[in-house]
Design an enzyme around this catalytic site. Structure first.
Site, short mmCIF file in Angstrom:
data_model
loop_
_atom_site.label_atom_id
_atom_site.label_comp_id
_atom_site.label_asym_id
_atom_site.label_seq_id
_atom_site.Cartn_x
_atom_site.Cartn_y
_atom_site.Cartn_z
N ARG A 196 -3.37 -2.72 -17.40
CA ARG A 196 -4.60 -1.93 -17.33
C ARG A 196 -4.37 -0.76 -16.38
NH1 ARG A 196 -8.47 -4.29 -20.05
NH2 ARG A 196 -9.96 -2.72 -19.34
N GLU A 199 -0.50 4.99 -0.28
CA GLU A 199 -1.33 6.17 -0.53
C GLU A 199 -0.46 7.43 -0.53
OE1 GLU A 199 -4.41 6.27 2.35
OE2 GLU A 199 -5.65 4.79 1.31
N LYS A 225 -4.20 -0.29 -24.21
CA LYS A 225 -4.66 -0.37 -25.59
C LYS A 225 -3.43 -0.39 -26.50
CE LYS A 225 -9.17 1.71 -24.59
NZ LYS A 225 -9.04 2.13 -23.18
N TYR A 249 0.85 -1.19 0.00
CA TYR A 249 0.00 0.00 0.00
C TYR A 249 0.89 1.24 0.00
CZ TYR A 249 -5.08 -0.36 0.54
OH TYR A 249 -6.41 -0.48 0.31
N THR A 283 -4.98 5.60 -21.75
CA THR A 283 -4.88 4.33 -21.03
C THR A 283 -3.65 3.59 -21.51
OG1 THR A 283 -6.36 3.30 -22.64
CG2 THR A 283 -7.35 4.09 -20.60
N ASP A 306 -8.20 13.13 -25.21
CA ASP A 306 -8.37 11.76 -24.74
C ASP A 306 -7.84 10.82 -25.83
OD1 ASP A 306 -9.15 9.25 -23.94
OD2 ASP A 306 -11.19 9.83 -23.39
#
Length: 615
Positions: free
Chosen positions: A239, A27, A233, A25, A230, A204
């Site tokens: 991802r 954050e 692709k 983790y 992203t 985008d």
């Protein structure tokens, strides 16, 4: 796979994604100083750790010493990838924490707008994305949306009309970049429009980032205020998503919108995989791949067009294209004169949903898609195709012509129809089994020549429809002398078997068997079989064992499985008729004894008509 939003992550990316970083983790963000360091300085591990131990960082967890390295490495490699003559890497601010493109877009809006501000994006039905202002998405519910589209005559962006719309509505944000519009936008014209009305321009490039990085698609970094993409692709990575800007103040606002505004702990293993993907994307091999993706898309478009399949938007200069299914086939109606659901004259449309489903059964994966003129997603009249995956596997322009032929063979042979359901029109379609299997063989041949970077075992039914082989009856049991049976299982198995054989199997008690015939759609004999009722399985599903003659096992299996799927044409007079299902049709040991014959059936050769059979 021809889904334009999918690609194949290389083995090195998958290995990084599966690393122990997934257990951590972290954050918050790395030290600001590290995010500005070039990769050479990041590699000075001793210095970076010494600095980390002496000074505070921006994390809410400790024990994240090495997380800083992978996140900053991903940031720097990304900046290097998208830098160009006008923008140096050190002037690009990178956030690699968004979990997806949708999350990234919404965070950008959060940073740039207030609820109720005007967002201007492309209409979802004409090529935009859900997050560009769809009424079904938060973007369409939180902001006032003004949508632009294509010129109905040319099906291309009309920048004069877009400028007029922007002048009228004065949006706070204009978003450009698309999910199903196949032409590259003019970023400088969009920026000029945004500047004129005081708007931010958000580019985008979720679909096209790999091509932009490789120089085969216009790079918006340094032109748009914010660029979003992203990584799974055309970047061919894990991802995730990335947000870029050359404005430091915007970068700070975006960082706050991602964390703590929208997300909690980021996925650290994804940072490692991104860093690997961005390094691969800097190679000449990657640039060649992107050039070939575009070349293959153009070749596929040309091959479809020469087969008289109309392309929505008139073609492509990117990685994707769309077929207008209204250009496919005869629209005369069925043989009883009933019109199929379709246009105003009652002529049948081949809708996107059944077209995509039947192509999928043949081994060609596409998606239905709305195109200009469509008003309902469920009744989309387009299918969307893309070339990243097939190009990664080594297919070229000649293969695109072969693939176009296979797609055309399926589309022109689908018999479209529709039911009027409780929720509206339900598009359907059926196809002849022989056509479907012919295309499956063609797809299998293409797949066989394609490359892949891991060892695999062939997947047979129920995972993938097995094509009939030579010399083994298509069962995959070459050299097996035993009788092969087909076990039919399902809560509707009794009704299914009753409808596909000539004998009355509904009266069979468990363990009883009967001889019967299976007929094709012309009423001609496929095979004589023995049908045995077995006991129900642990879930209470009925089970029947159908034993064909060995030479016809593959044909019977294909016929039964096709009928169970619901897309095989079996009645020449009535395309609306259907067989009960679904059921599972699995190979097992067959019934050696031919069993009791209640009908006095005589064994006949394949090809005997039903009328002669029961004369």
């Amino acid at each position: 796979i021809l889904i334009p939003s999918e690609s194949y992550a290389p083995k090195a990316v998958r290995q990084a994604l599966g690393s122990v970083f997934q257990n951590v983790y972290a954050e918050g963000y790395p030290p600001l100083r590290m995010t500005r360091d070039p990769e050479e300085r990041l590699r000075d591990v001793a210095w970076q750790l010494a600095y980390y131990r002496r000074y505070a960082d921006r994390r809410f967890y400790k024990g994240v010493d090495y997380v800083h390295f992978v996140e900053c490495l991903a940031q720097r490699r990304c900046a290097e990838l998208f830098a160009h003559d006008s923008v140096r890497p050190e002037h690009i601010y990178v956030n690699v924490q968004p979990l997806s493109g949708a999350a990234a877009n919404l965070a950008v809006y959060q940073a740039l707008m207030e609820p109720g501000d005007t967002l201007m994006g492309m209409d979802l039905f004409q090529g935009g994305h859900l997050t560009h202002g769809s009424e079904f998405n938060i973007s369409g519910q939180r902001y006032r949306v003004v949508s632009y589209g294509v010129d109905p005559r040319t099906e291309r962006l009309d920048y004069d009309a877009i400028r007029d719309l922007a002048r009228e509505h004065r949006p706070r944000v204009i978003v450009a970049g698309y999910t199903s519009y196949p032409w590259a936008p003019d970023w400088r014209t969009f920026r000029a429009i945004a500047d004129e009305v005081g708007a931010y321009l958000v580019a985008d490039i979720a679909h096209t980032a790999g091509m932009a990085a490789a120089g085969v698609y216009p790079n918006p970094v340094g032109i748009a205020h914010v660029t979003v993409f992203t990584t799974h692709k055309t970047i061919c990575g894990p991802r995730g998503a990335v947000i870029l800007t050359t404005d430091e103040e915007l970068a700070q606002a975006i960082d706050m919108a991602i964390f703590p505004g929208e997300q909690g702990g980021p996925h650290i293993n994804k940072f490692a995989a991104m860093a690997v993907a961005f390094r691969i994307a800097q190679t000449e091999e990657f640039r060649r791949l992107q050039r070939q993706i575009v070349a293959n898309a153009r070749a596929l478009a040309e091959a479809l067009a020469k087969r008289d399949l109309r392309l929505a938007y008139g073609g492509t200069d990117t990685h994707l294209l769309l077929i207008d299914l209204k250009s496919v086939g005869d629209r005369a109606g069925d043989r009883q004169g009933r019109p199929y659901a379709g246009d105003r004259k009652g002529r049948p449309y081949l809708w996107g949903e059944p077209a995509a489903r039947i192509l999928d059964l043949a081994g060609i994966v596409v998606n239905k898609n709305t195109i200009p003129g469509d008003t309902e997603t469920a009744l989309a009249t387009g299918i969307r195709l893309g070339t990243p995956w097939v190009t990664q596997r080594g297919l070229d322009e000649a293969d695109m012509d072969t693939l176009a032929g296979l797609i055309h063979r399926i589309l022109v042979n689908i018999k479209p129809f529709a039911y009027n359901g409780l929720i509206g029109t339900l598009p359907r379609g059926k196809i002849e089994l022989d056509v479907l299997e012919e295309v499956r063989h063609g797809v299998a041949a293409l797949a066989e020549k394609a490359g892949i970077d891991f060892e695999y075992e062939r997947s047979d039914y129920p995972h993938y429809p097995e094509t009939r082989g030579q010399g083994d009856g298509g069962t995959g049991r070459q050299g097996d002398k035993g009788t092969v049976g087909l076990q039919v299982t399902g809560w509707r198995a009794r009704q299914f078997v009753q409808e596909v054989v000539t004998a009355n199997v509904a009266e069979l008690a468990p363990s009883e068997a009967i001889a019967a015939y299976i007929l094709d759609r012309h009423g001609r004999l496929i095979d004589q079989v023995v049908v045995k009722r077995e006991g129900s399985d642990e879930w209470g599903r009925d089970r029947y064992l159908i034993t064909p003659t060995p030479a016809n096992t593959a044909r019977v299996a294909s016929w039964l499985r096709g009928l169970a799927d619901g897309y095989i044409l079996f009645d020449e007079e009535d395309v609306f008729r259907k067989v009960e299902g679904p059921v599972v049709v699995e190979e097992t040991a067959g019934q050696e004894d031919k069993g009791r014959r209640r009908q006095g059936d005589k064994e006949k050769g394949s090809g005997t008509s039903a009328a002669e059979l029961f004369a």
